[in-house]
Design an enzyme around this catalytic site. Structure first.
Site, PDB file in Angstrom:
ATOM      1  N   ASP A  93       1.006  -1.087   0.106  1.00 11.40           N
ATOM      2  CA  ASP A  93      -0.010  -0.126   0.064  1.00 11.40           C
ATOM      3  C   ASP A  93       0.859   1.331   0.138  1.00 11.40           C
ATOM      4  O   ASP A  93       1.618   1.510   1.026  1.00 11.40           O
ATOM      5  CB  ASP A  93      -0.855   0.277   1.448  1.00 11.40           C
ATOM      6  CG  ASP A  93      -1.837  -1.276   1.257  1.00 11.40           C
ATOM      7  OD1 ASP A  93      -1.522  -2.240   0.693  1.00 11.40           O
ATOM      8  OD2 ASP A  93      -2.812  -0.889   2.229  1.00 11.40           O
ATOM      9  N   LYS A 156      -6.933   3.207  -2.408  1.00  4.48           N
ATOM     10  CA  LYS A 156      -7.198   3.178  -0.854  1.00  4.48           C
ATOM     11  C   LYS A 156      -7.459   4.633  -0.490  1.00  4.48           C
ATOM     12  O   LYS A 156      -6.909   5.630  -1.017  1.00  4.48           O
ATOM     13  CB  LYS A 156      -6.056   2.473  -0.386  1.00  4.48           C
ATOM     14  CG  LYS A 156      -6.140   2.244   1.257  1.00  4.48           C
ATOM     15  CD  LYS A 156      -5.191   1.566   1.763  1.00  4.48           C
ATOM     16  CE  LYS A 156      -4.937   1.993   3.311  1.00  4.48           C
ATOM     17  NZ  LYS A 156      -3.859   1.397   3.574  1.00  4.48           N
ATOM     18  N   LYS A 186     -10.114   0.085  -1.476  1.00  4.42           N
ATOM     19  CA  LYS A 186      -9.892  -0.257  -0.169  1.00  4.42           C
ATOM     20  C   LYS A 186     -10.203   1.122   0.778  1.00  4.42           C
ATOM     21  O   LYS A 186      -9.708   1.955   0.559  1.00  4.42           O
ATOM     22  CB  LYS A 186      -8.624  -0.447   0.026  1.00  4.42           C
ATOM     23  CG  LYS A 186      -8.210  -0.844   1.594  1.00  4.42           C
ATOM     24  CD  LYS A 186      -6.658  -1.484   1.749  1.00  4.42           C
ATOM     25  CE  LYS A 186      -6.260  -1.508   3.477  1.00  4.42           C
ATOM     26  NZ  LYS A 186      -5.154  -2.180   3.615  1.00  4.42           N
TER      27      LYS A 186
END
EC number: 4.1.2.4
Length: 222
Positions: A93, A156, A186
């Site tokens: 991430d 995300k 996400k």
């Protein structure tokens, strides 16, 4: 009108990255995270890159790059991501340079993501943290499009560390409308209840980043 049925506990667990990114975390804390993750039946554990490698049989191991500010040089993010994958991370991430996105410098955002994508190739899933709470709607849409062009697998919402806030239903819905069905979405940051998680999933989130997974899952039916 009948209310939409909540997903089951197992269905939600299968979408959770059980997360520990606190700077004071110890090896014992990570071991406890893994044990709890296995008990809860979640999809993955997400830890800081300095805590790798992590022994977590039956779980996906995720980590972060350029975290939490995103102000690292792109080559540093790429090197951090590549080393993490070498040490067993299956998902990374990364945090974009939020300032570049706020300034409309989308070519810089694109180059940043491409650098990390090329550093890890197809060896790991790449999620792009956009800090949606710090961006305008227009910037959220543009950054999601840039992430898709750069070869990201997910977008995300948040690190959970930005003062502007974490995940919101509005941002998740906007992200899903822009790249949903092609990229994963996400939601992460400030998700502490089953009600909040359910709203985000209904808005289009396909993965949840949670540090309070047990408390959230307790609110879903078996």
């Amino acid at each position: 009108m009948a209310e939409t049925a909540l997903p089951t506990r197992a269905e939600v667990a299968a979408r959770i990255d059980h997360t520990l990114l606190a700077p004071e975390a110890t090896d014992d804390d990570v071991a406890a995270l893994v044990a709890e993750a296995r008990d809860l039946g979640v999809y993955a554990v997400c830890v800081s890159p300095s805590m790798l490698p992590v022994r977590a049989p039956g779980l996906v191991v995720a980590t972060v790059a350029g975290f939490p500010s995103g102000k690292h040089h792109s080559l540093v993010k790429g090197a951090e991501a590549r080393l993490a994958v070498d040490q067993g991370a299956a998902e990374v991430d990364m945090v974009i340079d939020v300032g570049a996105a706020r300034a409309g410098e989308y070519s810089a955002v694109l180059a940043d993501i491409v650098t990390v994508r090329e550093a890890i190739s197809d060896r790991a899933v790449l999620k792009v943290i956009i800090e949606s709470a710090a961006l305008s709607d227009e910037a959220i849409v543009e950054v999601c499009r840039v992430a898709e062009r750069a070869g990201a697998d997910f977008v995300k919402t948040s690190t959970g560390f930005h003062p502007a806030g974490g995940a919101s239903v509005h941002a998740v819905r906007l992200m899903a409308e822009t790249v949903g069905g092609r990229l994963g979405i996400k939601a992460s940051g400030g998700i502490r209840t089953a009600a909040a998680a359910a709203e985000l999933l209904a808005a289009g989130a396909t993965r949840l980043g949670l540090s309070k997974s047990a408390a959230v899952l307790d609110g879903f039916p078996s």
